[in-house]
Structures are given as C-alpha cells and as structure tokens.
Design a protein around this motif. Structure first.
Motif, PDB file in Angstrom:
ATOM      1  N   SER A 152      54.396  96.938  35.718  1.00  0.00           N
ATOM      2  CA  SER A 152      54.406  97.553  34.388  1.00  0.00           C
ATOM      3  C   SER A 152      53.554  96.734  33.429  1.00  0.00           C
ATOM      4  N   PRO A 153      52.600  97.395  32.766  1.00  0.00           N
ATOM      5  CA  PRO A 153      52.211  98.806  32.860  1.00  0.00           C
ATOM      6  C   PRO A 153      51.383  99.077  34.116  1.00  0.00           C
ATOM      7  N   MET A 154      51.148 100.357  34.416  1.00  0.00           N
ATOM      8  CA  MET A 154      50.493 100.730  35.668  1.00  0.00           C
ATOM      9  C   MET A 154      49.164 101.455  35.483  1.00  0.00           C
ATOM     10  N   ARG A 155      48.619 101.482  34.286  1.00  0.00           N
ATOM     11  CA  ARG A 155      47.384 102.235  34.043  1.00  0.00           C
ATOM     12  C   ARG A 155      46.210 101.747  34.891  1.00  0.00           C
ATOM     13  N   PHE A 156      46.232 100.484  35.325  1.00  0.00           N
ATOM     14  CA  PHE A 156      45.150  99.959  36.147  1.00  0.00           C
ATOM     15  C   PHE A 156      45.003 100.734  37.458  1.00  0.00           C
ATOM     16  N   LEU A 157      46.076 101.403  37.865  1.00  0.00           N
ATOM     17  CA  LEU A 157      46.039 102.134  39.136  1.00  0.00           C
ATOM     18  C   LEU A 157      45.146 103.365  39.080  1.00  0.00           C
ATOM     19  N   ASN A 158      44.972 103.946  37.897  1.00  0.00           N
ATOM     20  CA  ASN A 158      44.062 105.094  37.788  1.00  0.00           C
ATOM     21  C   ASN A 158      42.643 104.696  38.179  1.00  0.00           C
ATOM     22  N   GLU A 159      42.198 103.560  37.686  1.00  0.00           N
ATOM     23  CA  GLU A 159      40.844 103.110  38.006  1.00  0.00           C
ATOM     24  C   GLU A 159      40.718 102.740  39.476  1.00  0.00           C
ATOM     25  N   ILE A 160      41.680 101.977  39.986  1.00  0.00           N
ATOM     26  CA  ILE A 160      41.607 101.528  41.378  1.00  0.00           C
ATOM     27  C   ILE A 160      41.670 102.702  42.347  1.00  0.00           C
ATOM     28  N   ARG A 163      41.710 108.092  39.863  1.00  0.00           N
ATOM     29  CA  ARG A 163      42.504 109.245  39.448  1.00  0.00           C
ATOM     30  C   ARG A 163      42.265 109.550  37.973  1.00  0.00           C
ATOM     31  N   PRO A 164      42.334 110.830  37.585  1.00  0.00           N
ATOM     32  CA  PRO A 164      42.094 111.215  36.191  1.00  0.00           C
ATOM     33  C   PRO A 164      43.242 110.796  35.284  1.00  0.00           C
ATOM     34  N   ALA A 165      42.981 110.863  33.973  1.00  0.00           N
ATOM     35  CA  ALA A 165      43.938 110.373  32.990  1.00  0.00           C
ATOM     36  C   ALA A 165      45.253 111.133  33.000  1.00  0.00           C
ATOM     37  N   GLU A 166      45.238 112.429  33.379  1.00  0.00           N
ATOM     38  CA  GLU A 166      46.491 113.196  33.364  1.00  0.00           C
ATOM     39  C   GLU A 166      47.428 112.815  34.503  1.00  0.00           C
ATOM     40  N   GLU A 167      46.961 111.993  35.425  1.00  0.00           N
ATOM     41  CA  GLU A 167      47.830 111.485  36.487  1.00  0.00           C
ATOM     42  C   GLU A 167      48.317 110.098  36.086  1.00  0.00           C
ATOM     43  N   ARG A 168      49.624 109.883  36.217  1.00  0.00           N
ATOM     44  CA  ARG A 168      50.228 108.612  35.817  1.00  0.00           C
ATOM     45  C   ARG A 168      51.005 108.028  36.993  1.00  0.00           C
ATOM     46  N   ALA A 169      50.630 106.833  37.377  1.00  0.00           N
ATOM     47  CA  ALA A 169      51.299 106.186  38.512  1.00  0.00           C
ATOM     48  C   ALA A 169      52.761 105.935  38.186  1.00  0.00           C
ATOM     49  N   CYS A 170      53.624 106.171  39.165  1.00  0.00           N
ATOM     50  CA  CYS A 170      55.050 105.907  38.942  1.00  0.00           C
ATOM     51  C   CYS A 170      55.632 104.932  39.957  1.00  0.00           C
ATOM     52  N   VAL A 171      55.018 104.797  41.129  1.00  0.00           N
ATOM     53  CA  VAL A 171      55.542 103.843  42.110  1.00  0.00           C
ATOM     54  C   VAL A 171      54.440 103.513  43.113  1.00  0.00           C
ATOM     55  N   VAL A 172      54.466 102.265  43.577  1.00  0.00           N
ATOM     56  CA  VAL A 172      53.539 101.773  44.597  1.00  0.00           C
ATOM     57  C   VAL A 172      54.376 101.419  45.819  1.00  0.00           C
ATOM     58  N   MET A 173      53.976 101.941  46.988  1.00  0.00           N
ATOM     59  CA  MET A 173      54.788 101.760  48.189  1.00  0.00           C
ATOM     60  C   MET A 173      53.954 101.185  49.335  1.00  0.00           C
ATOM     61  N   PRO A 174      54.043  99.862  49.582  1.00  0.00           N
ATOM     62  CA  PRO A 174      53.432  99.330  50.800  1.00  0.00           C
ATOM     63  C   PRO A 174      54.186  99.876  52.006  1.00  0.00           C
ATOM     64  N   VAL A 175      53.455 100.175  53.072  1.00  0.00           N
ATOM     65  CA  VAL A 175      54.066 100.772  54.261  1.00  0.00           C
ATOM     66  C   VAL A 175      53.518 100.082  55.511  1.00  0.00           C
ATOM     67  N   GLY A 176      54.405  99.786  56.448  1.00  0.00           N
ATOM     68  CA  GLY A 176      53.973  99.202  57.708  1.00  0.00           C
ATOM     69  C   GLY A 176      55.163  98.773  58.538  1.00  0.00           C
ATOM     70  N   TYR A 177      54.885  97.901  59.503  1.00  0.00           N
ATOM     71  CA  TYR A 177      55.950  97.319  60.315  1.00  0.00           C
ATOM     72  C   TYR A 177      56.391  96.006  59.668  1.00  0.00           C
ATOM     73  N   PRO A 178      57.660  95.672  59.756  1.00  0.00           N
ATOM     74  CA  PRO A 178      58.093  94.368  59.228  1.00  0.00           C
ATOM     75  C   PRO A 178      57.385  93.232  59.969  1.00  0.00           C
ATOM     76  N   ALA A 179      57.103  92.141  59.270  1.00  0.00           N
ATOM     77  CA  ALA A 179      56.503  90.966  59.908  1.00  0.00           C
ATOM     78  C   ALA A 179      57.474  90.390  60.935  1.00  0.00           C
ATOM     79  N   ASP A 180      56.935  89.754  61.968  1.00  0.00           N
ATOM     80  CA  ASP A 180      57.787  89.120  62.978  1.00  0.00           C
ATOM     81  C   ASP A 180      58.707  88.104  62.326  1.00  0.00           C
ATOM     82  N   GLY A 181      59.978  88.166  62.674  1.00  0.00           N
ATOM     83  CA  GLY A 181      60.942  87.202  62.176  1.00  0.00           C
ATOM     84  C   GLY A 181      61.345  87.386  60.731  1.00  0.00           C
ATOM     85  N   VAL A 182      60.951  88.513  60.134  1.00  0.00           N
ATOM     86  CA  VAL A 182      61.281  88.725  58.725  1.00  0.00           C
ATOM     87  C   VAL A 182      62.793  88.849  58.548  1.00  0.00           C
TER      88      VAL A 182
END
Length: 199
Positions: A152-160, A163-182
């Motif tokens: 927060s804030p998340m406006r930097f995500l539009n540039e990265i 995405r246009p200004a009318e889209e507003r980021a609400c959540v970022v979700m990394p996805v994958g397999y858990p690291a070994d031994g996590v």
C-alpha cells in the motif's frame, strides 16, 4: 452430498499461506485453468470487473519486488501502528518480499472500474473478493501454494503490468511450489462453533 462437502472442507483446512517458494517452474496451463475458475465467480450485474495479470518475466518480477519493498519499508518503519505490528509478529512478515521475485508466477489481480473502454461496474470489491477466493481455492486444489500480498499504495502496479488507469490493483499473489524444508507458523483456526451462528 455430505461426503463431498466434508472432503472439500478437509482439503481446504490444509491450505496455508507460504512465504518461501521454490523457483521451479509450474505448468502455465494450471495457472490458466485456475484463473478460468476464478472468472466464473458471481459479480454485480454480471459485469465481471476483474483482470488477472500473470507475471512470469524475471525482469518484471524484479521491478515489482523493488517497488513493493519500497512501499512496504515505508509502511513497516513509519506508518504501521504498534498494534498491527504486534498482531502480525507471529507470522514473521516484514518489509522484505523476496517471494515476489523467487516464485515462478505472480498474479496481480485488478479491479476494473469505469473508464473510456469499460462501463460502470457494480459491487466491484465484493465481486473481485469472491473471485480471489475462488482463485486461492483452485490453486490450492491443484497442488500449488500462494499468498495474498497487499502493498500500500499499489498504483505502481499499473505501470509494471501495463494496465490502464481505470484498473486498480487489489492483491498480488505469488504462486508456486513451497521451497524445500519450508515451515509455516503454527496457527490455529477458530472452531466451527465459534464462527457458525444458527437462528
């Protein structure tokens, strides 16, 4: 019916947020089908006010991490209340977010608001919130781990994410397999008797 819902509830009870990911690639077809499931969520006037940006490019993920950590460092060191910091202490989270770069996939979920190319939507936050819940469920049932991250804030995500200004980021979700031994913090969920009210 009873067996089906019990099996589903038991499976979902094993879901945990993961903050340490393996860099091992995941099948993008699985990601696409999880997004397809999320996009089946109900929405106000069926306007489906969501956009799921799937980020796999290493340079873009690095930029995302750098920008998110800049915001998070400011939040953790200056804006967060002592009460909030105490509440999240058992989880072990801080301003450093290496998972945004290490995880093979990062899904950035945007709310789509009214704009030059989009009609006025209704119940945007509620609709997108339901879709995110479906996405988390689909990813878990596919055998992948994820985490909901909300810098927060998340406006930097539009540039990265281009995405246009009318889209507003609400959540970022990394996805994958858990690291070994996590390991994950030892947390308990409230019992059904505490969250279910019968009248």
């Amino acid at each position: 019916m009873d067996r089906t819902v019990r099996a589903f509830a038991d499976r979902m009870a094993t879901r945990r947020s993961v903050r340490h990911f393996s860099a091992e690639p995941v099948p993008l077809e699985v990601i696409e089908q999880a997004v397809r499931a999320a996009a089946s969520a109900p929405s106000g006037a069926n306007l489906q006010p969501w956009r799921f940006v799937v980020v796999t490019d290493a340079q873009r993920k690095r930029r995302l991490r750098q920008a998110a950590e800049s915001e998070e460092r400011e939040f953790y060191t200056r804006r967060a209340s002592a009460e909030w910091l105490q509440a999240v202490a058992p989880i072990g989270t801080d301003w450093e977010k290496p998972f945004l770069e290490v995880a093979p996939v990062v899904i950035v979920v945007f709310e789509v608001h009214q704009g030059p190319r989009t009609p006025k939507p209704y119940y945007v936050k509620e609709s997108v919130g339901i879709a995110v819940g479906v996405l988390i469920t689909a990813l878990h049932l596919s055998g992948l781990a994820t985490l909901t991250h909300t810098p927060s804030p998340m406006r930097f995500l539009n540039e990265i994410c281009d995405r246009p200004a009318e889209e507003r980021a609400c959540v970022v979700m990394p996805v994958g397999y858990p690291a070994d031994g996590v390991t994950v913090p030892q947390l308990t969920r409230k019992p059904l008797s505490e969250v279910l009210v019968r009248r």
